[in-house]
Design an enzyme around this catalytic site. Sequence first.
Site, mmCIF file in Angstrom:
data_model
loop_
_atom_site.group_PDB
_atom_site.id
_atom_site.type_symbol
_atom_site.label_atom_id
_atom_site.label_comp_id
_atom_site.label_asym_id
_atom_site.label_seq_id
_atom_site.Cartn_x
_atom_site.Cartn_y
_atom_site.Cartn_z
ATOM 1 N N GLU A 57 -11.936 6.945 -6.911
ATOM 2 C CA GLU A 57 -10.981 6.034 -6.263
ATOM 3 C C GLU A 57 -11.235 4.617 -6.740
ATOM 4 O O GLU A 57 -12.390 4.221 -6.957
ATOM 5 C CB GLU A 57 -11.128 6.024 -4.729
ATOM 6 C CG GLU A 57 -10.564 7.227 -4.043
ATOM 7 C CD GLU A 57 -10.666 7.146 -2.518
ATOM 8 O OE1 GLU A 57 -10.656 6.023 -1.961
ATOM 9 O OE2 GLU A 57 -10.749 8.215 -1.898
ATOM 10 N N GLU A 105 -16.539 10.163 0.528
ATOM 11 C CA GLU A 105 -17.116 8.990 1.202
ATOM 12 C C GLU A 105 -17.944 9.343 2.432
ATOM 13 O O GLU A 105 -17.544 9.057 3.569
ATOM 14 C CB GLU A 105 -16.030 7.955 1.533
ATOM 15 C CG GLU A 105 -15.389 7.374 0.292
ATOM 16 C CD GLU A 105 -14.659 6.056 0.546
ATOM 17 O OE1 GLU A 105 -14.552 5.637 1.695
ATOM 18 O OE2 GLU A 105 -14.202 5.453 -0.449
#
Length: 504
Positions: free
Chosen positions: A410, A210
Amino acid sequence: MTTRISRRDFAKVAALSSVGLAGCGRSQSNEAAANAARTASPPPQRSGAFPQGFFWGVATSAYQIEGAWNEDGKGPSIWDTYAHTPGNIANGDTGDVANDHYHRYKEDVALMKDIGATAYRFSISWPRIFPQGTGKPNPKGLDFYSRLVDELKAAGIEPFATLYHWDLPQALHDKGGWQSRDTAQAFAEYAGHIAEKLSDRIRHFFTINEFRSFTEAGYKGFEIPAPGGTRTVFLAPGLKLPAQEFHQVCHHTVLAHGLAVQAIRAKGRQGTKIGPAENIEVAVPLIERPEHIKAAEAATRELNAPYLTVMLEGRYTDEYLKQTGKDGPKFTDEDMKIIASPLDFVGINVYTAKTFVLASDQTPGWREVGFSKGHAKAAISNVPLGPTSIYWAPKFVQSLWKAKEIYVTENGCAGEDVLADDGQVYDTERITFLQTYLTQLQRATADGVPVKGYFHWSMMDNFEWTRGYGNRYGMVYVDFKTQKRTPKMSAHWFRETAKQNAVV
Ligand code: FCB
């Protein structure tokens, strides 16, 4: 509820508010039901199966579960510093002990096996390996991950390692951190070292987790609505940099990714596969018609300009350069080549849609529709639900960038999970969330999108950054006082889904 709000409050879906939590699991639920869920023989293979060999994974990260923050020669990370600073984390929580996974990893691997996971995405703590960020490695740090990987292999679980899940060595931060180009170089050296030592058993590496989250929340802060105006939410190290410095930080992270790809190729076993794990911002067509799909695809490319788009295209979009103007990142042509080093796969974290989109006659050819006021929202975080995001995100990664392989690295939701009187956790909202999202993911695979695996966030409840232990994302309930782990009903659901290779 605390007034502290994590970025998940505005960027993630936690649960289906329509499901409701009151009384959850208190009616006819009992031990027998739980046992039945575990032992019933599988129905015949259903239609809607995922491709053969699809990985059913679970995910965690080092700072969120390991604890042992200063053991066996580990150096401090920016998260140790940030969490130790009063006022930064809800309830004054820290990751000092977290899930004590550093000492309980064998029990945790056994649990993963029990809930049917065939793959595990974990992260390696950079300051455990290089306490000062560079220089002399700490053999005890490496030894922990080596033992973990052996344990996983023995359990028949494929290890997938993330090299950076936000815990920058404090020593590097003190020397300029991500504001400095040297950090990108240091990251590559660390990545090469890990590849050299562990790629005999780890076949898949994610470089950075991320990019968008830790750069934006860590180096700029998110403005969010709050009573009486707005407030800024941070992740470590909690800086509010001027625009040019911020864009330079972003550039250094994608450069670090590219340098790491090259270092892993140089030092790792042949056949080692590498890619990022980015929280793609996906624009979803409000109506599935060709013109709206095209508009959403173009919007998705632009929304990810400084992250996935530059990594996969080797250039910043004209629009991004125009928007950032004199505050844009400074870079060379050589940087661009490094950033776009060829990848084996693209990892995407998908929790919700960024926005809905419709085609428009006006430039840039789309318009954002956002979410209507009454749109179904997560019970805890008040974030809109967007299950088609997990269909469109891989679709667009394929159509825009021709990715060879894609992993959903995720996806999941936080719930107000409670232990029922019979000791079980009946997290119906999580099961409903998973059914809804995974049906959409299966649809992508049925369209021929090369999605090779899914990693649920998270394997178990853990330290959820500024929320501390308040937001439970796990399929396994953790009592943080006793460290007792209890698989929730969603874990039983996951086992069955993994076994059947189809949404149950
Ligand atoms: C993601 C993070 C992960 C976890 C989940 C809920 O953004 O990568 O560490 O916090 O959200």
